[in-house]
Design an enzyme around this catalytic site. Structure first.
Site, mmCIF file in Angstrom:
data_model
loop_
_atom_site.group_PDB
_atom_site.id
_atom_site.type_symbol
_atom_site.label_atom_id
_atom_site.label_comp_id
_atom_site.label_asym_id
_atom_site.label_seq_id
_atom_site.Cartn_x
_atom_site.Cartn_y
_atom_site.Cartn_z
ATOM 1 N N CYS A 13 -6.633 1.733 -11.133
ATOM 2 C CA CYS A 13 -6.415 2.938 -11.921
ATOM 3 C C CYS A 13 -6.200 2.483 -13.371
ATOM 4 O O CYS A 13 -5.403 1.566 -13.615
ATOM 5 C CB CYS A 13 -5.222 3.722 -11.387
ATOM 6 S SG CYS A 13 -5.431 4.116 -9.642
ATOM 7 N N GLU B 6 9.384 -6.121 -6.771
ATOM 8 C CA GLU B 6 10.444 -5.329 -7.405
ATOM 9 C C GLU B 6 10.722 -4.033 -6.666
ATOM 10 O O GLU B 6 9.809 -3.390 -6.134
ATOM 11 C CB GLU B 6 10.063 -5.025 -8.852
ATOM 12 C CG GLU B 6 10.245 -6.251 -9.718
ATOM 13 C CD GLU B 6 10.079 -5.964 -11.195
ATOM 14 O OE1 GLU B 6 10.596 -6.753 -11.990
ATOM 15 O OE2 GLU B 6 9.449 -4.961 -11.559
ATOM 16 N N CYS C 164 -2.425 -4.867 -6.531
ATOM 17 C CA CYS C 164 -3.119 -3.717 -5.942
ATOM 18 C C CYS C 164 -4.610 -3.966 -6.031
ATOM 19 O O CYS C 164 -5.078 -4.548 -7.017
ATOM 20 C CB CYS C 164 -2.741 -2.439 -6.703
ATOM 21 S SG CYS C 164 -3.336 -0.923 -5.918
HETATM 22 FE FE1 SF4 Z 1 -2.724 0.825 -7.386
HETATM 23 FE FE2 SF4 Z 1 -3.662 2.927 -8.751
HETATM 24 FE FE3 SF4 Z 1 -1.314 3.139 -7.450
HETATM 25 FE FE4 SF4 Z 1 -1.539 1.576 -9.654
HETATM 26 S S1 SF4 Z 1 -1.729 3.817 -9.554
HETATM 27 S S2 SF4 Z 1 -0.511 1.035 -7.747
HETATM 28 S S3 SF4 Z 1 -3.657 0.782 -9.424
HETATM 29 S S4 SF4 Z 1 -3.346 2.821 -6.556
#
Ligand code: SF4
Ligand code: SAH
Length: 401
Positions: free
Chosen positions: A133, A109, A129
């Protein structure tokens, strides 16, 4: 819903190749060595300034050579699975890229956010990812794969196609417009879509260097921002090798809390992260680092947190971007109360920092921070199940394309 009118082919796509790669590819295709430099520069103009998708329109190239190019290469675009426009003008595209190697096709996206005097494209760097997080929905998805430089750049190219940016360059009145971006819809890009760009450094670097190349897409370096959760060694390289603006997903000012919210902090704790920021190449009051701070109710939103934030950033030319948390099912967090966000923001402001609160955009099309792909995937699964219940095989095929 948009069905792509662009055919997929197996030929290598010229989009995403840097000049050296183009030159090598052309040589292999039989273009004489003494012409290579000139041909690379001609093609560069056609594909990145004019946005052509058809070799036959490249009028300063001989017919024979155009035929050689078309035989060996393509500049075709990816399939657009979906294009949505929010009531606030935000647009979201769902692209499908073909498999690389043994994998499956992937969907990615990209979001376009128009504002009064600029238009920002939010680009993804990975599918899923590897980091987790705790407040981020993308973090609950496993990494499927890194996007290639071609796929990263295609997000910008297709946005320009769809928003008419190339057409504006091609219009006679604006011919020779000096690429200052004044008439363009996409003036800024942020690497804030899915994924951690610094875990896909080489491809992101290649794509961004092409995006800021003055003879091509010509985005201003200062209008390109890379956001990272804090991969310290590659932050240093970003400053030295790409030279774009930096955003850090900070979210907490103490290691103990940041270890929990942004677990990469265990590997690169705040002291190392702040050192990398302090030494970021080209940093000045005119080129500040943006610190992103997601507002989580009762977790990181007290005035004491605001105080600690100010002292942590002391000496670093910084802006602070407060992001209201966008909830998702099962996240376990709530967004801070608006009143609290304003108090937090006022405090930081009084200490001399610009601290805009990021207004969520495109919520109705699930385009806000942390809502990408995983959410729409979930919805589509839900829709699919509902349709299965109805036994509507026709619509089912539509959804399973
Ligand atoms: Fe990856 Fe953390 Fe960024 Fe989300 S906030 S995309 S989990 S690095
Ligand atoms: N991986 C990179 C870039 C993608 S995330 C990074 O972490 O910086 C872009 C921004 O959206 C980050 O600051 C991220 O922390 C934030 N974000 C993620 N999930 C969010 C959510 N649910 N609500 C608000 N912001 C979120």
């Amino acid at each position: 819903m948009v069905r792509s009118n662009y055919a997929a082919t197996d030929k290598p796509n010229l989009i995403g190749m840097d000049r050296a790669e183009l030159s090598a590819a052309f040589e292999q295709a039989g273009i004489p060595q003494k012409q290579l430099r000139m041909r690379v520069s001609q093609i560069w103009q056609w594909i990145y300034v004019r946005g052509l998708i058809d070799f036959s329109q490249m009028s300063n190239i001989s017919k024979d050579l155009r035929a050689i190019l078309a035989e060996h290469f393509t500049v075709s675009r990816p399939e657009i699975v979906e294009e949505q426009v929010s009531t606030d003008g935000t647009r979201k595209w769902l692209f499908r890229f073909p498999p690389r190697g043994a994998g499956k096709p992937v969907e990615v996206e990209t979001v376009y956010i128009p504002e009064e005097n600029r238009g920002t494209l939010c680009i993804s760097s990975q599918v899923g990812c590897t980091l987790n997080c705790t407040f981020c929905h993308t973090g609950t998805q496993k990494l499927v794969r890194n996007l290639t430089a071609e796929e990263i750049l295609m997000q910008l190219i297709v946005a320009r196609d769809r928003l008419g940016d190339f057409a504006a360059v091609n219009a006679p009145a604006q011919k020779n417009s000096d690429n200052d971006g004044a008439t363009r819809k996409v003036t800024n890009i942020v690497m804030m879509g899915m994924g951690e760009p610094l875990y896909n450094f080489e491809n992101v670097k290649k794509a961004l260097l092409i995006a800021i190349d003055g003879d091509g897409l010509a985005l201003s370096r200062r209008r390109v921002t890379l956001s990272t959760s804090g991969v310290v060694p590659e932050i240093v390289r970003t400053g030295e090798e790409i030279g774009v603006m930096l955003a850090i997903s900070l979210h907490a000012t103490r290691d103990e809390l940041r270890n929990e919210l942004v677990p990469i902090n265990k590997k690169y704790p705040l002291s190392e992260l702040m050192d990398a920021c302090r030494n970021y190449k080209g940093l000045s009051n005119a080129r500040r680092i943006t610190f992103e701070y997601v507002m989580l109710k009762g977790i990181n939103d007290s005035l004491n947190d605001a105080k600690q934030l100010v002292s942590l950033l002391k000496g670093i030319p910084a802006k602070i971007n407060l992001i209201p948390f966008n909830p998702w099912p099962g996240s376990g967090y709530e967004c801070s109360d608006w009143e609290q966000i304003e108090k937090f923001s006022d405090f930081i402001n009084q200490c001399g920092y610009a601290s805009p609160i990021r207004t969520p955009r495109g919520r109705d099309i699930l385009a806000a921070c942390g809502q990408l792909k995983s959410e729409s995937e979930r919805l589509r699964i839900k829709e699919r199940r509902a349709l299965e219940k109805q036994g509507s095989s026709e619509s089912e095929n539509e959804l399973q394309r």
